[in-house]
Scaffold this motif. Sequence first.
Motif, PDB file in Angstrom:
ATOM      1  N   UNK A  49       0.828  -1.205   0.000  1.00  0.00           N
ATOM      2  CA  UNK A  49       0.000   0.000   0.000  1.00  0.00           C
ATOM      3  C   UNK A  49       0.862   1.254   0.000  1.00  0.00           C
ATOM      4  N   UNK A  50       1.935   1.228   0.791  1.00  0.00           N
ATOM      5  CA  UNK A  50       2.828   2.389   0.842  1.00  0.00           C
ATOM      6  C   UNK A  50       3.473   2.669  -0.498  1.00  0.00           C
ATOM      7  N   UNK A  51       3.909   1.627  -1.175  1.00  0.00           N
ATOM      8  CA  UNK A  51       4.510   1.802  -2.500  1.00  0.00           C
ATOM      9  C   UNK A  51       3.466   2.326  -3.487  1.00  0.00           C
ATOM     10  N   UNK A  52       2.216   1.834  -3.372  1.00  0.00           N
ATOM     11  CA  UNK A  52       1.146   2.324  -4.234  1.00  0.00           C
ATOM     12  C   UNK A  52       0.888   3.809  -4.018  1.00  0.00           C
ATOM     13  N   UNK A  53       0.853   4.223  -2.755  1.00  0.00           N
ATOM     14  CA  UNK A  53       0.671   5.645  -2.452  1.00  0.00           C
ATOM     15  C   UNK A  53       1.809   6.488  -2.978  1.00  0.00           C
ATOM     16  N   UNK A  54       3.021   5.973  -2.842  1.00  0.00           N
ATOM     17  CA  UNK A  54       4.184   6.701  -3.351  1.00  0.00           C
ATOM     18  C   UNK A  54       4.128   6.825  -4.874  1.00  0.00           C
ATOM     19  N   UNK A  55       3.660   5.758  -5.547  1.00  0.00           N
ATOM     20  CA  UNK A  55       3.537   5.794  -7.007  1.00  0.00           C
ATOM     21  C   UNK A  55       2.556   6.870  -7.437  1.00  0.00           C
ATOM     22  N   UNK A  56       1.447   7.010  -6.702  1.00  0.00           N
ATOM     23  CA  UNK A  56       0.471   8.056  -7.022  1.00  0.00           C
ATOM     24  C   UNK A  56       1.085   9.436  -6.816  1.00  0.00           C
ATOM     25  N   UNK A  57       1.872   9.588  -5.746  1.00  0.00           N
ATOM     26  CA  UNK A  57       2.534  10.872  -5.502  1.00  0.00           C
ATOM     27  C   UNK A  57       3.506  11.201  -6.628  1.00  0.00           C
ATOM     28  N   UNK A  58       4.238  10.193  -7.112  1.00  0.00           N
ATOM     29  CA  UNK A  58       5.136  10.414  -8.242  1.00  0.00           C
ATOM     30  C   UNK A  58       4.340  10.834  -9.477  1.00  0.00           C
ATOM     31  N   UNK A  82      -2.923   9.574  -2.805  1.00  0.00           N
ATOM     32  CA  UNK A  82      -1.612   9.054  -2.426  1.00  0.00           C
ATOM     33  C   UNK A  82      -1.381   9.140  -0.934  1.00  0.00           C
ATOM     34  N   UNK A  83      -1.786  10.266  -0.349  1.00  0.00           N
ATOM     35  CA  UNK A  83      -1.657  10.434   1.097  1.00  0.00           C
ATOM     36  C   UNK A  83      -2.495   9.401   1.850  1.00  0.00           C
ATOM     37  N   UNK A  84      -3.737   9.183   1.366  1.00  0.00           N
ATOM     38  CA  UNK A  84      -4.620   8.224   2.019  1.00  0.00           C
ATOM     39  C   UNK A  84      -4.044   6.815   1.970  1.00  0.00           C
ATOM     40  N   UNK A  85      -3.449   6.436   0.845  1.00  0.00           N
ATOM     41  CA  UNK A  85      -2.858   5.098   0.737  1.00  0.00           C
ATOM     42  C   UNK A  85      -1.673   4.942   1.685  1.00  0.00           C
ATOM     43  N   UNK A  86      -0.839   5.970   1.772  1.00  0.00           N
ATOM     44  CA  UNK A  86       0.324   5.906   2.659  1.00  0.00           C
ATOM     45  C   UNK A  86      -0.125   5.822   4.117  1.00  0.00           C
ATOM     46  N   UNK A  87      -1.141   6.614   4.490  1.00  0.00           N
ATOM     47  CA  UNK A  87      -1.646   6.557   5.860  1.00  0.00           C
ATOM     48  C   UNK A  87      -2.322   5.214   6.145  1.00  0.00           C
ATOM     49  N   UNK A  88      -3.035   4.678   5.146  1.00  0.00           N
ATOM     50  CA  UNK A  88      -3.639   3.353   5.308  1.00  0.00           C
ATOM     51  C   UNK A  88      -2.561   2.298   5.513  1.00  0.00           C
TER      52      UNK A  88
END
Length: 307
Positions: free
Chosen positions: A126-135, A270-276
């Motif tokens: 999930x963290x990598x997914x959130x980071x990918x969205x931020x990128x 992206x923030x929501x995925x990283x927090x999740x």
Amino acid sequence: MRIPLAYLSIILIWATTPLAIKWSGEGPGFLFGVAGRMSIGIVCVITLLLMLRQRLAWHGKALLTYLAVALQIYGAMLSVYWAAQFIPSGWISVIFGLSPLITALLSALWLKERSLSPGKLLSYGLGVGGLAIMFGSALQFGPEAVLGIAGVLVAAGLQSASAVWVQRIHAQLPALSQVAGGLLLAVPAYWLTWWLADGQWPVSLPLASLASIIYLGVIATTIGFVLYYYVLAHLAATRVALITLLSPVLALMLGHTVNHEPLTMKIVSGTALILAALVLHEFFDRMTNYFVRKTTARTRRRLRPLD
């Protein structure tokens, strides 16, 4: 009560630090901003040491601890200040939210902690997914924003490595001594870096930049770092890293409200995925163990009459 209060104070300091970092470099340049901050910080820390009559230890473990702390104070902070030129301040705290995941991975490899369970592996995804969205969101702002995210990611890795290294050394030094020793190594390195890369005294120093440098030097460096290493001495590195669970949301709101920074749906997603990922990382195994214990207890109660 002291540890929860210190924990809450760090959350608030870390939420306001990204915006102060961005403002401190606008005008004098990021290198002067960070060097000035750490110089103020070391004066405050040494003053506290003298007032409390604390002496720095110079044995082998102490020196290694100072080096580990300097990795965070110099390496991580230098990366953050450089990256702050290219991205909104709130992004800094969001990407730093990945530090618990990085810390857990390093703890598993370096401290042999059990931090690679299925729940934690899912949180990494999930963290990598959130980071990918931020990128992906950064691409809308240009290639420099991508570099900014990469810089903060490097900083998060260095901070996590520093925290795990300090715990591995286990010198049991007072928090103030750890910060003082780290600053004694980091401050000369900062001014040397400024002299080699820039060397020009700022022509102008806006009020917002000056106030930010002073705030960062007195509050974020002196109080923030001391509280951070105080909490680190009493809690596991992975739990300390969870401070980044709340600070990203506060930092995004502060940057959007005060500095008019963009808050798009991609950034929110992206923030929501990283927090999740952080929530899952912290609570998945606990909930699983809780339900396993409950199920086992019920099964035992049902089988008891048959004994």
